[in-house]
Motif scaffolding. Structure first.
Motif, PDB file in Angstrom:
ATOM      1  N   VAL A 243       1.818  -6.297 -35.942  1.00 23.55           N
ATOM      2  CA  VAL A 243       1.294  -5.525 -37.070  1.00 23.55           C
ATOM      3  C   VAL A 243       0.980  -6.486 -38.203  1.00 23.55           C
ATOM      4  O   VAL A 243       1.829  -7.280 -38.603  1.00 23.55           O
ATOM      5  CB  VAL A 243       2.312  -4.457 -37.525  1.00 23.55           C
ATOM      6  CG1 VAL A 243       1.819  -3.741 -38.770  1.00 23.55           C
ATOM      7  CG2 VAL A 243       2.579  -3.471 -36.399  1.00 23.55           C
ATOM      8  N   ARG A 244      -0.246  -6.399 -38.718  1.00 24.63           N
ATOM      9  CA  ARG A 244      -0.664  -7.296 -39.795  1.00 24.63           C
ATOM     10  C   ARG A 244      -0.645  -6.561 -41.128  1.00 24.63           C
ATOM     11  O   ARG A 244      -1.018  -5.399 -41.205  1.00 24.63           O
ATOM     12  CB  ARG A 244      -2.061  -7.839 -39.523  1.00 24.63           C
ATOM     13  CG  ARG A 244      -2.096  -8.691 -38.292  1.00 24.63           C
ATOM     14  CD  ARG A 244      -3.413  -9.316 -38.002  1.00 24.63           C
ATOM     15  NE  ARG A 244      -4.539  -8.731 -38.704  1.00 24.63           N
ATOM     16  CZ  ARG A 244      -5.775  -9.180 -38.608  1.00 24.63           C
ATOM     17  NH1 ARG A 244      -6.033 -10.205 -37.852  1.00 24.63           N
ATOM     18  NH2 ARG A 244      -6.753  -8.606 -39.261  1.00 24.63           N
TER      19      ARG A 244
ATOM     20  N   TYR B  87      -8.737   1.178 -34.906  1.00 28.77           N
ATOM     21  CA  TYR B  87      -7.513   1.689 -34.310  1.00 28.77           C
ATOM     22  C   TYR B  87      -7.652   3.119 -33.823  1.00 28.77           C
ATOM     23  O   TYR B  87      -8.221   3.969 -34.484  1.00 28.77           O
ATOM     24  CB  TYR B  87      -6.370   1.636 -35.319  1.00 28.77           C
ATOM     25  CG  TYR B  87      -6.036   0.241 -35.757  1.00 28.77           C
ATOM     26  CD1 TYR B  87      -5.485  -0.667 -34.866  1.00 28.77           C
ATOM     27  CD2 TYR B  87      -6.277  -0.176 -37.055  1.00 28.77           C
ATOM     28  CE1 TYR B  87      -5.188  -1.959 -35.260  1.00 28.77           C
ATOM     29  CE2 TYR B  87      -5.976  -1.468 -37.459  1.00 28.77           C
ATOM     30  CZ  TYR B  87      -5.435  -2.344 -36.560  1.00 28.77           C
ATOM     31  OH  TYR B  87      -5.141  -3.614 -36.949  1.00 28.77           O
TER      32      TYR B  87
ATOM     33  N   VAL C  74      -6.180   0.154 -42.640  1.00 27.60           N
ATOM     34  CA  VAL C  74      -6.717   0.719 -41.405  1.00 27.60           C
ATOM     35  C   VAL C  74      -8.238   0.513 -41.450  1.00 27.60           C
ATOM     36  O   VAL C  74      -8.963   1.315 -42.033  1.00 27.60           O
ATOM     37  CB  VAL C  74      -6.359   2.215 -41.258  1.00 27.60           C
ATOM     38  CG1 VAL C  74      -6.910   2.772 -39.960  1.00 27.60           C
ATOM     39  CG2 VAL C  74      -4.845   2.396 -41.318  1.00 27.60           C
TER      40      VAL C  74
ATOM     41  N   LEU D 232      -0.377   8.383 -40.374  1.00 29.34           N
ATOM     42  CA  LEU D 232       0.488   7.202 -40.370  1.00 29.34           C
ATOM     43  C   LEU D 232       1.464   7.262 -41.531  1.00 29.34           C
ATOM     44  O   LEU D 232       2.670   7.054 -41.353  1.00 29.34           O
ATOM     45  CB  LEU D 232      -0.356   5.924 -40.448  1.00 29.34           C
ATOM     46  CG  LEU D 232       0.400   4.611 -40.585  1.00 29.34           C
ATOM     47  CD1 LEU D 232       1.334   4.373 -39.407  1.00 29.34           C
ATOM     48  CD2 LEU D 232      -0.586   3.447 -40.746  1.00 29.34           C
TER      49      LEU D 232
ATOM     50  N   LEU E 189      -0.866  -2.014 -45.391  1.00 34.19           N
ATOM     51  CA  LEU E 189      -1.242  -1.850 -43.992  1.00 34.19           C
ATOM     52  C   LEU E 189      -2.612  -1.176 -43.993  1.00 34.19           C
ATOM     53  O   LEU E 189      -2.714   0.049 -44.097  1.00 34.19           O
ATOM     54  CB  LEU E 189      -0.221  -0.993 -43.244  1.00 34.19           C
ATOM     55  CG  LEU E 189       1.218  -1.497 -43.218  1.00 34.19           C
ATOM     56  CD1 LEU E 189       2.114  -0.510 -42.495  1.00 34.19           C
ATOM     57  CD2 LEU E 189       1.303  -2.874 -42.578  1.00 34.19           C
TER      58      LEU E 189
ATOM     59  N   VAL F  62       7.143  -0.376 -37.575  1.00 36.33           N
ATOM     60  CA  VAL F  62       7.646  -0.339 -38.959  1.00 36.33           C
ATOM     61  C   VAL F  62       8.985   0.386 -39.020  1.00 36.33           C
ATOM     62  O   VAL F  62       9.929  -0.090 -39.663  1.00 36.33           O
ATOM     63  CB  VAL F  62       6.613   0.314 -39.906  1.00 36.33           C
ATOM     64  CG1 VAL F  62       7.193   0.492 -41.302  1.00 36.33           C
ATOM     65  CG2 VAL F  62       5.335  -0.520 -39.964  1.00 36.33           C
TER      66      VAL F  62
ATOM     67  N   GLN G 291      -2.675   3.734 -31.225  1.00 36.31           N
ATOM     68  CA  GLN G 291      -2.354   2.414 -31.772  1.00 36.31           C
ATOM     69  C   GLN G 291      -1.664   2.541 -33.125  1.00 36.31           C
ATOM     70  O   GLN G 291      -0.726   1.795 -33.419  1.00 36.31           O
ATOM     71  CB  GLN G 291      -3.623   1.575 -31.888  1.00 36.31           C
ATOM     72  CG  GLN G 291      -4.151   1.136 -30.531  1.00 36.31           C
ATOM     73  CD  GLN G 291      -5.531   0.544 -30.617  1.00 36.31           C
ATOM     74  OE1 GLN G 291      -6.384   1.039 -31.338  1.00 36.31           O
ATOM     75  NE2 GLN G 291      -5.753  -0.523 -29.862  1.00 36.31           N
ATOM     76  N   LEU G 292      -2.089   3.485 -33.950  1.00 40.76           N
ATOM     77  CA  LEU G 292      -1.419   3.690 -35.237  1.00 40.76           C
ATOM     78  C   LEU G 292      -0.010   4.244 -35.035  1.00 40.76           C
ATOM     79  O   LEU G 292       0.890   3.936 -35.817  1.00 40.76           O
ATOM     80  CB  LEU G 292      -2.248   4.598 -36.136  1.00 40.76           C
ATOM     81  CG  LEU G 292      -3.539   3.951 -36.647  1.00 40.76           C
ATOM     82  CD1 LEU G 292      -4.355   4.953 -37.441  1.00 40.76           C
ATOM     83  CD2 LEU G 292      -3.243   2.717 -37.482  1.00 40.76           C
TER      84      LEU G 292
ATOM     85  N   GLU H  17       1.882   3.313 -32.638  1.00 44.98           N
ATOM     86  CA  GLU H  17       2.653   2.104 -32.321  1.00 44.98           C
ATOM     87  C   GLU H  17       2.968   1.320 -33.594  1.00 44.98           C
ATOM     88  O   GLU H  17       4.075   0.787 -33.743  1.00 44.98           O
ATOM     89  CB  GLU H  17       1.891   1.221 -31.321  1.00 44.98           C
ATOM     90  CG  GLU H  17       2.601  -0.075 -30.979  1.00 44.98           C
ATOM     91  CD  GLU H  17       3.973   0.106 -30.342  1.00 44.98           C
ATOM     92  OE1 GLU H  17       4.759  -0.859 -30.382  1.00 44.98           O
ATOM     93  OE2 GLU H  17       4.277   1.190 -29.811  1.00 44.98           O
ATOM     94  N   VAL H  18       2.018   1.240 -34.512  1.00 51.39           N
ATOM     95  CA  VAL H  18       2.285   0.606 -35.809  1.00 51.39           C
ATOM     96  C   VAL H  18       3.466   1.298 -36.473  1.00 51.39           C
ATOM     97  O   VAL H  18       4.391   0.647 -36.961  1.00 51.39           O
ATOM     98  CB  VAL H  18       1.038   0.656 -36.722  1.00 51.39           C
ATOM     99  CG1 VAL H  18       1.389   0.265 -38.150  1.00 51.39           C
ATOM    100  CG2 VAL H  18      -0.053  -0.249 -36.166  1.00 51.39           C
TER     101      VAL H  18
ATOM    102  N   LEU I 177       7.021  -7.927 -39.199  1.00 50.50           N
ATOM    103  CA  LEU I 177       6.175  -6.921 -38.559  1.00 50.50           C
ATOM    104  C   LEU I 177       5.218  -7.569 -37.565  1.00 50.50           C
ATOM    105  O   LEU I 177       4.980  -7.028 -36.479  1.00 50.50           O
ATOM    106  CB  LEU I 177       5.389  -6.124 -39.605  1.00 50.50           C
ATOM    107  CG  LEU I 177       6.208  -5.200 -40.505  1.00 50.50           C
ATOM    108  CD1 LEU I 177       5.310  -4.599 -41.585  1.00 50.50           C
ATOM    109  CD2 LEU I 177       6.908  -4.114 -39.702  1.00 50.50           C
TER     110      LEU I 177
END
Length: 140
Positions: free
Chosen positions: A88-89, A115, A110, A36, A108, A127, A119-120, A122-123, A82
């Motif tokens: 995204v939290r 995840y 993990v 990521l 961010l 961003v 999915q990461l 997509e994060v 975000l």
């Protein structure tokens, strides 16, 4: 006294403690976070280096240089954008460095077993998309 936890919760916590010592699991988790971070860094996202084994920290002051950290809350603004744009939290992290400058980051995290790599990815897409829009975010 069990602290009010049910058996399933205690079993999940015990499994987490066991996994903390499994080299394959730890290596996979760290690889996810490093991937990521690498994806974000390759796209020019301002982040804190080195990337850790549990989280990527975005540098909110470099992400949003047009915002005044005393009045415009760049970390909170970035976290809000975000979340609204991609779910995204993040968490604001603010401190003064030993040199006296202010650091404003967005963590961010993990969490373990939450995840997938997709999915990461997509994060990362969210961003990266937001850094392209961030220069247009106005003060206030």
């Amino acid at each position: 006294y069990d602290g009010g936890l049910c058996g399933a919760e205690m079993a999940a916590m015990a499994q987490g403690v066991r996994e903390m010592f499994e080299e394959r699991y730890v290596a996979h988790r760290v690889e996810q976070v490093l991937a990521l971070g690498a994806t974000l860094a390759d796209a020019g996202v301002p982040l804190v280096r080195p990337v850790g084994g549990h989280a990527v920290f975005l540098d909110a002051l470099r992400f949003l240089p047009q915002l005044d950290p005393r009045t415009d809350f760049p970390a909170e603004r970035l976290i809000g954008e975000l979340f609204v744009e991609g779910g995204v939290r993040g968490l604001p992290v603010k401190f003064t460095t030993p040199q006296g400058s202010q650091a404003v980051w967005v963590r961010l995290t993990v969490p373990r077993r939450v995840y997938t790599s997709d999915q990461l990815a997509e994060v990362a897409r969210v961003v990266i998309r937001e850094i392209g829009r961030a220069s247009g975010w106005e003060r206030g």
